[in-house]
Every structure is written in C-alpha cells, then in structure tokens.
Scaffold this motif. Sequence first.
Motif, PDB file in Angstrom:
ATOM      1  N   VAL A 133       0.849  -1.187   0.000  1.00 42.37           N
ATOM      2  CA  VAL A 133       0.000   0.000   0.000  1.00 42.37           C
ATOM      3  C   VAL A 133       0.885   1.237   0.000  1.00 42.37           C
ATOM      4  O   VAL A 133       1.793   1.365   0.818  1.00 42.37           O
ATOM      5  CB  VAL A 133      -0.918   0.026   1.231  1.00 42.37           C
ATOM      6  CG1 VAL A 133      -1.724   1.329   1.265  1.00 42.37           C
ATOM      7  CG2 VAL A 133      -1.842  -1.178   1.232  1.00 42.37           C
ATOM      8  N   GLN A 134       0.611   2.133  -0.930  1.00 40.63           N
ATOM      9  CA  GLN A 134       1.310   3.422  -0.943  1.00 40.63           C
ATOM     10  C   GLN A 134       0.341   4.502  -0.494  1.00 40.63           C
ATOM     11  O   GLN A 134      -0.832   4.497  -0.881  1.00 40.63           O
ATOM     12  CB  GLN A 134       1.832   3.737  -2.345  1.00 40.63           C
ATOM     13  CG  GLN A 134       2.997   2.861  -2.761  1.00 40.63           C
ATOM     14  CD  GLN A 134       3.577   3.270  -4.097  1.00 40.63           C
ATOM     15  OE1 GLN A 134       2.834   3.650  -5.004  1.00 40.63           O
ATOM     16  NE2 GLN A 134       4.878   3.217  -4.225  1.00 40.63           N
ATOM     17  N   LEU A 135       0.840   5.419   0.318  1.00 43.89           N
ATOM     18  CA  LEU A 135       0.026   6.514   0.838  1.00 43.89           C
ATOM     19  C   LEU A 135       0.653   7.830   0.389  1.00 43.89           C
ATOM     20  O   LEU A 135       1.860   8.033   0.578  1.00 43.89           O
ATOM     21  CB  LEU A 135      -0.029   6.455   2.364  1.00 43.89           C
ATOM     22  CG  LEU A 135      -0.552   5.156   2.970  1.00 43.89           C
ATOM     23  CD1 LEU A 135      -0.384   5.173   4.490  1.00 43.89           C
ATOM     24  CD2 LEU A 135      -2.008   4.925   2.603  1.00 43.89           C
ATOM     25  N   VAL A 136      -0.144   8.715  -0.172  1.00 43.11           N
ATOM     26  CA  VAL A 136       0.363   9.994  -0.666  1.00 43.11           C
ATOM     27  C   VAL A 136      -0.469  11.117  -0.081  1.00 43.11           C
ATOM     28  O   VAL A 136      -1.669  11.224  -0.361  1.00 43.11           O
ATOM     29  CB  VAL A 136       0.330  10.059  -2.203  1.00 43.11           C
ATOM     30  CG1 VAL A 136       0.854  11.410  -2.680  1.00 43.11           C
ATOM     31  CG2 VAL A 136       1.139   8.915  -2.807  1.00 43.11           C
ATOM     32  N   GLU A 137       0.188  11.971   0.717  1.00 42.36           N
ATOM     33  CA  GLU A 137      -0.491  13.103   1.325  1.00 42.36           C
ATOM     34  C   GLU A 137      -0.396  14.332   0.437  1.00 42.36           C
ATOM     35  O   GLU A 137       0.539  14.484  -0.350  1.00 42.36           O
ATOM     36  CB  GLU A 137       0.126  13.459   2.684  1.00 42.36           C
ATOM     37  CG  GLU A 137       0.125  12.366   3.722  1.00 42.36           C
ATOM     38  CD  GLU A 137       1.423  11.587   3.748  1.00 42.36           C
ATOM     39  OE1 GLU A 137       1.757  11.039   4.817  1.00 42.36           O
ATOM     40  OE2 GLU A 137       2.108  11.530   2.710  1.00 42.36           O
ATOM     41  N   SER A 138      -1.358  15.218   0.604  1.00 43.12           N
ATOM     42  CA  SER A 138      -1.348  16.513  -0.079  1.00 43.12           C
ATOM     43  C   SER A 138      -2.213  17.485   0.706  1.00 43.12           C
ATOM     44  O   SER A 138      -2.910  17.080   1.649  1.00 43.12           O
ATOM     45  CB  SER A 138      -1.856  16.375  -1.513  1.00 43.12           C
ATOM     46  OG  SER A 138      -3.208  15.954  -1.517  1.00 43.12           O
ATOM     47  N   ALA A 184      -4.684   6.408  -0.839  1.00 43.45           N
ATOM     48  CA  ALA A 184      -4.073   5.085  -0.803  1.00 43.45           C
ATOM     49  C   ALA A 184      -4.097   4.465  -2.196  1.00 43.45           C
ATOM     50  O   ALA A 184      -5.001   4.703  -2.983  1.00 43.45           O
ATOM     51  CB  ALA A 184      -4.827   4.193   0.175  1.00 43.45           C
ATOM     52  N   SER A 185      -3.090   3.647  -2.463  1.00 43.68           N
ATOM     53  CA  SER A 185      -2.988   3.025  -3.785  1.00 43.68           C
ATOM     54  C   SER A 185      -4.006   1.906  -3.965  1.00 43.68           C
ATOM     55  O   SER A 185      -4.354   1.551  -5.092  1.00 43.68           O
ATOM     56  CB  SER A 185      -1.576   2.485  -4.011  1.00 43.68           C
ATOM     57  OG  SER A 185      -1.214   1.574  -2.983  1.00 43.68           O
ATOM     58  N   VAL A 186      -4.467   1.343  -2.848  1.00 47.59           N
ATOM     59  CA  VAL A 186      -5.471   0.292  -2.882  1.00 47.59           C
ATOM     60  C   VAL A 186      -6.425   0.493  -1.711  1.00 47.59           C
ATOM     61  O   VAL A 186      -6.115   1.198  -0.754  1.00 47.59           O
ATOM     62  CB  VAL A 186      -4.850  -1.128  -2.792  1.00 47.59           C
ATOM     63  CG1 VAL A 186      -4.018  -1.432  -4.012  1.00 47.59           C
ATOM     64  CG2 VAL A 186      -4.065  -1.283  -1.515  1.00 47.59           C
ATOM     65  N   ASP A 187      -7.575  -0.115  -1.799  1.00 50.01           N
ATOM     66  CA  ASP A 187      -8.545  -0.103  -0.712  1.00 50.01           C
ATOM     67  C   ASP A 187      -8.600  -1.518  -0.160  1.00 50.01           C
ATOM     68  O   ASP A 187      -9.224  -2.393  -0.739  1.00 50.01           O
ATOM     69  CB  ASP A 187      -9.922   0.330  -1.233  1.00 50.01           C
ATOM     70  CG  ASP A 187     -10.983   0.323  -0.154  1.00 50.01           C
ATOM     71  OD1 ASP A 187     -12.152   0.056  -0.462  1.00 50.01           O
ATOM     72  OD2 ASP A 187     -10.633   0.601   1.013  1.00 50.01           O
ATOM     73  N   LYS A 193     -13.126   6.635  -2.621  1.00 50.67           N
ATOM     74  CA  LYS A 193     -12.023   7.343  -3.262  1.00 50.67           C
ATOM     75  C   LYS A 193     -10.679   6.931  -2.679  1.00 50.67           C
ATOM     76  O   LYS A 193      -9.658   7.520  -3.012  1.00 50.67           O
ATOM     77  CB  LYS A 193     -12.211   8.858  -3.111  1.00 50.67           C
ATOM     78  CG  LYS A 193     -13.452   9.404  -3.796  1.00 50.67           C
ATOM     79  CD  LYS A 193     -13.534  10.915  -3.632  1.00 50.67           C
ATOM     80  CE  LYS A 193     -14.760  11.468  -4.332  1.00 50.67           C
ATOM     81  NZ  LYS A 193     -14.874  12.940  -4.167  1.00 50.67           N
ATOM     82  N   PHE A 194     -10.667   5.931  -1.802  1.00 45.50           N
ATOM     83  CA  PHE A 194      -9.431   5.466  -1.144  1.00 45.50           C
ATOM     84  C   PHE A 194      -8.733   6.632  -0.441  1.00 45.50           C
ATOM     85  O   PHE A 194      -7.501   6.687  -0.412  1.00 45.50           O
ATOM     86  CB  PHE A 194      -8.448   4.887  -2.161  1.00 45.50           C
ATOM     87  CG  PHE A 194      -8.959   3.731  -2.987  1.00 45.50           C
ATOM     88  CD1 PHE A 194      -8.149   3.160  -3.948  1.00 45.50           C
ATOM     89  CD2 PHE A 194     -10.223   3.213  -2.829  1.00 45.50           C
ATOM     90  CE1 PHE A 194      -8.596   2.102  -4.710  1.00 45.50           C
ATOM     91  CE2 PHE A 194     -10.694   2.162  -3.599  1.00 45.50           C
ATOM     92  CZ  PHE A 194      -9.867   1.611  -4.550  1.00 45.50           C
ATOM     93  N   THR A 195      -9.489   7.565   0.125  1.00 44.56           N
ATOM     94  CA  THR A 195      -8.892   8.798   0.625  1.00 44.56           C
ATOM     95  C   THR A 195      -9.245   9.069   2.082  1.00 44.56           C
ATOM     96  O   THR A 195     -10.403   8.937   2.488  1.00 44.56           O
ATOM     97  CB  THR A 195      -9.329   9.996  -0.239  1.00 44.56           C
ATOM     98  OG1 THR A 195      -8.968   9.746  -1.607  1.00 44.56           O
ATOM     99  CG2 THR A 195      -8.638  11.275   0.214  1.00 44.56           C
TER     100      THR A 195
END
Length: 112
Positions: A1-6, A23-26, A74-76
Amino acid sequence: VQLVESGGGLVQPGGSLRLSCVASVDDWCTYDMSWYRQAPGKEREFVSRIDPSRRTTYTESVKGRFTISQDNAKFTLYLQMSSLKPEDTAMYFCMSTRCGYWGQGTQVTVSS
C-alpha cells in the motif's frame, strides 16, 4: 500500500486547511488510519485516528478544531483543520494503523 499526502501549505493563524491522503489500494490495511505530525526538533506525535467502525480519536490539543474522515470509495483519508495555530506547524503524515505504512508527509506552516 502506498500513501500519498497533499493539501499542506502556508496559512495564517485562525485559517483552515484540508489534508488528503490517497491510498494506492482499498484493502484491510486502509480500514484503520491515523494522522501524525512532527515539528522541527520534536518527536512525531499522534494527531487523530479513524477506526473501522468510524470511531474517531484526537489528541487533546486539536479537539474541536480538527476533523478526521474517510471516503472509502475514493481510497482517501482527510484531515480538516480549522482555527489553526502556530503550534500546529509540522510535517503531517498519514499512517495505516493496522499495517504500519506511512506516507511521505505534507508540510503545514501556520504563520502571519
């Protein structure tokens, strides 16, 4: 799983920001998520958590000002921050509470 914040940035005291963590996956790892922050020269500290039952917890200093939420479609993961104070300045990280994955962080600076 990759997590990208913004969503970080420079904001004046009293202002608001909304952080996102995609997240790259749910999957199982993303059903229990947390936000942490780390100010310069300080230890990383817990900010908030949302568990699989949608129960939320907050560190005392952000209660009533920050709101954690999650949109699984949205995996968010989100962190809505209001009434920001200079002491909220830090790098903010999302984390999979179950699996220990971390994002790279997004900088929040509260200053006039």
